[in-house]
Design an enzyme around this catalytic site. Structure first.
Site, PDB file in Angstrom:
ATOM      1  N   LYS A  13       7.506  28.752   9.150  1.00 46.34           N
ATOM      2  CA  LYS A  13       7.992  27.627   9.959  1.00 46.34           C
ATOM      3  C   LYS A  13       8.329  26.438   9.059  1.00 46.34           C
ATOM      4  O   LYS A  13       9.351  25.764   9.257  1.00 46.34           O
ATOM      5  CB  LYS A  13       6.935  27.249  11.010  1.00 46.34           C
ATOM      6  CG  LYS A  13       6.793  28.311  12.096  1.00 46.34           C
ATOM      7  CD  LYS A  13       5.587  28.103  13.010  1.00 46.34           C
ATOM      8  CE  LYS A  13       5.448  29.260  13.998  1.00 46.34           C
ATOM      9  NZ  LYS A  13       4.264  29.162  14.867  1.00 46.34           N
ATOM     10  N   GLN A  56      -1.168  25.944  15.152  1.00 46.02           N
ATOM     11  CA  GLN A  56      -1.034  27.397  15.055  1.00 46.02           C
ATOM     12  C   GLN A  56      -2.226  28.078  15.735  1.00 46.02           C
ATOM     13  O   GLN A  56      -3.375  27.747  15.463  1.00 46.02           O
ATOM     14  CB  GLN A  56      -0.931  27.819  13.572  1.00 46.02           C
ATOM     15  CG  GLN A  56      -0.636  29.295  13.372  1.00 46.02           C
ATOM     16  CD  GLN A  56       0.707  29.730  13.964  1.00 46.02           C
ATOM     17  OE1 GLN A  56       1.690  29.009  13.886  1.00 46.02           O
ATOM     18  NE2 GLN A  56       0.747  30.909  14.565  1.00 46.02           N
ATOM     19  N   ASP A  63       5.761  23.477  21.181  1.00 47.01           N
ATOM     20  CA  ASP A  63       5.373  24.856  21.495  1.00 47.01           C
ATOM     21  C   ASP A  63       5.411  25.109  23.003  1.00 47.01           C
ATOM     22  O   ASP A  63       5.351  26.257  23.443  1.00 47.01           O
ATOM     23  CB  ASP A  63       3.954  25.137  20.983  1.00 47.01           C
ATOM     24  CG  ASP A  63       3.946  26.036  19.758  1.00 47.01           C
ATOM     25  OD1 ASP A  63       4.891  26.820  19.589  1.00 47.01           O
ATOM     26  OD2 ASP A  63       2.980  25.940  18.976  1.00 47.01           O
TER      27      ASP A  63
HETATM   28  N1  GUN Z   1       0.443  32.137  17.691  1.00 47.82           N
HETATM   29  C1  GUN Z   1       1.186  33.184  18.128  1.00 47.82           C
HETATM   30  N2  GUN Z   1       2.374  32.742  18.608  1.00 47.82           N
HETATM   31  C2  GUN Z   1       2.366  31.400  18.471  1.00 47.82           C
HETATM   32  C3  GUN Z   1       3.312  30.377  18.781  1.00 47.82           C
HETATM   33  O1  GUN Z   1       4.406  30.612  19.303  1.00 47.82           O
HETATM   34  N3  GUN Z   1       2.943  29.115  18.472  1.00 47.82           N
HETATM   35  C4  GUN Z   1       1.737  28.830  17.925  1.00 47.82           C
HETATM   36  N4  GUN Z   1       1.449  27.556  17.685  1.00 47.82           N
HETATM   37  N5  GUN Z   1       0.835  29.747  17.629  1.00 47.82           N
HETATM   38  C5  GUN Z   1       1.154  31.013  17.900  1.00 47.82           C
END
Ligand code: GUN
Length: 297
Positions: A53, A97, A120
């Site tokens: 990311k 995350q 998110d």
């Molecule tokens: N863990 C698995 N998928 C995601 C996501 O789309 N965003 C975040 N922040 N954590 C995750």
């Protein structure tokens, strides 16, 4: 039939290309969108997602501000990190995350992210707004899947989509987006889960089958209707001594066998994953436009 491969990397590249104009317009006003990233602990998969990311932000000229906390960080330390990002004017979007090492703090952490910076789309305000069809940040993986389908020529309108997995991150929000009225929606959706009786009876009905269970081998060839479109959301690390890393990534679908029955299938890696990142970047640009006013889109 050998399925067409749906190239998530290429479609994600298109989405990112489309963002460049919006980023340039912000840049002309002296604004560089910024993403605050919170990583707690050393889960190798989480680390690698966060790296991807951050790299994607840099490639588009967005800023990212990473805050890495130890696995033993207290609830207050994690909440404080989020609050600092909420108060930081350079930060337009915040990403925590998941999963957190201490799952019991997860909901409190997600609810502390300011809804206007919740790129998110996990804050209850955004979940509720999405459900009501109001402007909201849509969660990145479900939104990425909708874009992947549309841009590959598989409009979900009128299709029967069967989703295996009822998570808050993928299954449930995806069902919501796909059943909306309008472009990218208008599908008929079945959600299956660990208590579904005779899973294969449902999956064989699918025009579009989405595997989001988080378990390798969840979807085998007999479970797929000839000519279905198969979207594999799973990212599972399985041991592989022949690789320098000692592991390889596989999805939730028996790729080689299902490929011989499906009309189209997403690979792992290189399918849904890049789309998730592209939609995160899009939400971050959107957050910057909204927060700083005069988006002029
Ligand atoms: N863990 C698995 N998928 C995601 C996501 O789309 N965003 C975040 N922040 N954590 C995750």
């Amino acid at each position: 039939m050998t399925a067409r491969l749906l190239d998530g990397r290429e479609i994600a590249r298109q989405v990112q290309e489309e963002l460049k104009e919006r980023i340039a317009r912000l840049s002309g006003r002296g604004i560089v969108p910024g993403l605050g990233v919170v990583l707690v602990g050393d889960n190798p998969a989480s680390r690698s997602y966060v790296n991807a990311k951050e790299k994607a932000c840099a490639a588009l000229g967005l800023r990212s501000f990473a805050k890495h906390l130890p696995a033993a960080a207290s609830r207050e330390e994690v909440l404080d990190t989020v609050r600092r990002f909420n108060d930081d004017d350079e930060v337009d979007g915040i990403l925590v995350q998941l999963p957190l090492p201490d799952a019991t703090m997860e909901q409190a952490v997600l609810e502390t992210v300011g809804p206007d910076k919740d790129v998110d789309g996990f804050h209850p305000v955004n979940v509720g707004r999405m459900l009501l069809g109001l402007p909201a940040f849509w969660p990145c993986t479900p939104h990425g899947i909708v874009q992947l389908l549309l841009r590959s020529g598989y409009d979900p309108a009128g299709a029967h989509v069967v989703i295996v997995g009822r998570s808050h991150i993928v299954g449930r929000p995806l069902a919501n987006l796909l059943t909306r009225k309008g472009r990218g929606g208008d599908a008929t959706v079945t959600i299956c889960h660990t208590r579904t009786a005779d899973l294969a009876r449902h999956t064989r009905q699918a025009d579009i089958l989405v595997a989001a269970a988080g378990r390798p081998g969840t979807v085998t060839a007999e479970m797929v209707r000839e000519g279905a479109v198969v979207i594999d959301v799973g990212v599972n690390r399985v041991p592989d001594p022949s690789r320098p890393s000692g592991h390889r990534l596989v999805g939730d679908v028996d790729f080689d066998a299902v490929r011989e029955r499906a009309a189209a299938i997403t690979p792992v890696p290189g399918g849904v994953g890049p789309m998730t990142i592209a939609m995160l970047l899009r939400n971050t640009v959107e957050a910057a436009e909204r927060r700083r006013g005069g988006a002029g889109r």
